[in-house]
Design an enzyme around this catalytic site. Structure first.
Site, short mmCIF file in Angstrom:
data_model
loop_
_atom_site.label_atom_id
_atom_site.label_comp_id
_atom_site.label_asym_id
_atom_site.label_seq_id
_atom_site.Cartn_x
_atom_site.Cartn_y
_atom_site.Cartn_z
CD GLN A 191 -2.73 1.74 2.35
OE1 GLN A 191 -3.30 1.00 2.29
NE2 GLN A 191 -2.59 2.47 3.52
NE ARG A 193 -1.26 7.31 3.19
CZ ARG A 193 -0.74 7.86 4.38
NH1 ARG A 193 -1.42 9.13 4.25
NH2 ARG A 193 -0.49 7.42 5.27
CG ASN A 194 4.81 9.01 -0.48
OD1 ASN A 194 5.71 10.14 -1.22
ND2 ASN A 194 4.70 9.28 0.94
#
Ligand code: ZN
Lengths: 382, 77
Positions: A191, A193-194
């Site tokens: 996972q 978010r970058n």
């Protein structure tokens, strides 16, 4: 075999064709509840089985069991409450047993059969899930903003939320087919978010050494200023994969999800989501799903000890860094050298370079990836 | 369900005292808070293993063809 869904059966509650049309025709006759973006995203994830075995929003028995025991009332591991909040005025228009219409941004997106309407204690909710009652914690703040009552019951999806990244969106029924078609038996989920730096790449590749496939699953959701824009993250990953990954071993697709920042509890939730996508393994790094200093750096790894029956194997990682003495990318467990010969992958440092229109050092970010990021006029959320 | 549902979050099962003592010795210094903790942990592990492996697919053959069509168009398969 691809991992079996959590609870044994993949949930799919998306209406189509004549049934959908018939319900939409009569929707104005149903009591109406309007929900916020976060709740709508959860609803969609329920409908597509990302939250299997949930078929709807939690009834009181499950909600309380999740708070107290981190399990559903049927004993399955489950750590995050998935709730629909309504006001007292909303609740006057329906009772248990009624079907209601759920709206998001003025559009009817689902129906729900009301099984339970109940009160709850917000402070207790916050303390149990986030380990704090501090309203400065973003997850706690959202709990405090919820309406007074919770409503539980099964949902059926009528309309998708608008999705700018439909082309990159795969649902569990699809990822499971992809994994099977590729002949993968073991799949590790990542996972993010970058935009990827070399530390991420090493974590992924170290994991991939032990399994058949890597599932890179960026979370698309609310961003704060200074975060990479979603489009930048996706393009950066495409560049990285095209240049540095064996294409047949990787699948990149997104999931829409609003982070709750519940640290350890949310790490378990993220693992369950990836189990439903078909993963057999899930990567948990330092301070997974954390925010501020609310959780210890490895608390999100330790919590997995409490779930022998989770059905997905966590892979725990320490931070990777570049060591000049080792002459490569290493981590605490394998590098004996001093901090002064180590180069850390600092988000702040990467951001500073990009803001100045310069590529960060090659030891930190692949030049092709840096170039992709720099090709955007505004790579960061403002 | 014919059995009466136990109230509260916990209920009691009986195990032989000899087994209890044996487990007590086994878990000393291993991070389990109590014999109950250990028994719960082990049972969950075993129960999860024994639960049915069969999984119903939530889609028909035609759905599957539709899914594959999209996946091919997007280059995933
Ligand atoms: Zn070193």
């Amino acid at each position: 075999m691809v991992s079996k869904p959590h609870g044994g059966r993949l949930v799919y509650r998306v209406l189509k064709d004549s049934r959908r049309e018939r319900i939409l025709d009569e929707i104005s006759e149903l009591p109406r509840v309007d929900i916020d973006r976060d709740t709508a995203v959860d609803l969609e994830n329920i409908a597509y089985g990302i939250y299997s075995p949930l078929t709807g929003f939690m009834v009181r028995e499950d909600f309380e069991s999740v708070l107290d025991l981190m399990r559903l009332s049927n004993d399955l591991p489950w750590t995050m409450p998935i709730t629909l909040d309504v006001s007292k005025e909303d609740a006057e228009s329906f009772e248990e047993g009624d079907q209601i219409a759920i709206y998001s941004e003025g559009t009817p997106i689902a129906t729900m059969v009301v099984e339970d309407i109940y009160e709850y204690d917000k402070k207790n909710y916050a303390r149990m899930v986030f380990k704090t009652e501090d309203p400065n914690h973003p997850g706690v703040a959202r709990v405090y903003n919820k309406r007074e009552l919770l409503v539980g019951g099964p949902i059926e999806l009528l309309n998708h939320l608008p999705n700018q990244y439909e082309r990159y969106t795969l649902r569990p029924i699809e990822t499971r087919v992809v994994f099977r078609e590729r002949g993968w038996r073991t799949i590790v989920g990542f996972q993010t978010r970058n935009a990827p730096h070399i530390g991420h790449e090493y974590i992924q590749k170290t994991s991939l050494a032990f399994v058949d496939g890597l599932f890179i699953n960026p979370v698309i959701g609310r961003k704060k200023p200074g975060d990479f824009r979603d489009e930048v993250i996706l393009k950066a990953y495409e560049t990285l994969i095209a240049n540095y990954y064996p294409k047949k071993s990787v699948v990149l697709s997104i999931v829409r999800y609003e982070m709750k920042y519940a640290g350890p509890r949310e790490a378990i939730h993220h693992a369950i989501m990836r189990k439903n996508f078909g993963c057999t393994h899930f990567i948990v790094g330092r301070d997974h799903a954390g925010v501020g200093n609310y959780y210890g750096p490895y608390e999100a790894q330790e919590i997995f000890n409490e779930f022998p029956d989770l059905g997905i194997t966590p892979l725990f990682f320490r931070e990777f860094f570049y060591c000049r003495r080792c002459g490569g990318i290493v981590h605490e467990k394998i590098c004996p050298h001093d901090e002064n010969v180590r180069l850390r992958f600092s988000g702040t440092m990467i951001r500073r370079h990009i803001m100045e229109g310069k590529a960060p050092p090659e030891e930190v970010i692949r030049p092709e990836v840096a170039e992709t990021i720099l090709s955007f006029e505004k790579p960061f959320v403002e | 369900m014919s059995e009466k549902k136990p109230s509260g979050k916990y209920t009691t099962v009986s195990i032989p005292r000899t087994l209890y003592t044996r487990i007590q010795k086994l878990i000393e210094g291993k991070g389990f808070k109590s014999v109950s903790d250990y028994v719960t942990y082990v049972l969950r592990e075993v129960v999860a293993m024994h639960e049915s492996e069969v999984q119903e697919e939530p889609f028909t053959k035609e759905d599957l063809e539709e899914i594959k069509k999209r996946l091919r168009a997007l280059g995933y398969i």
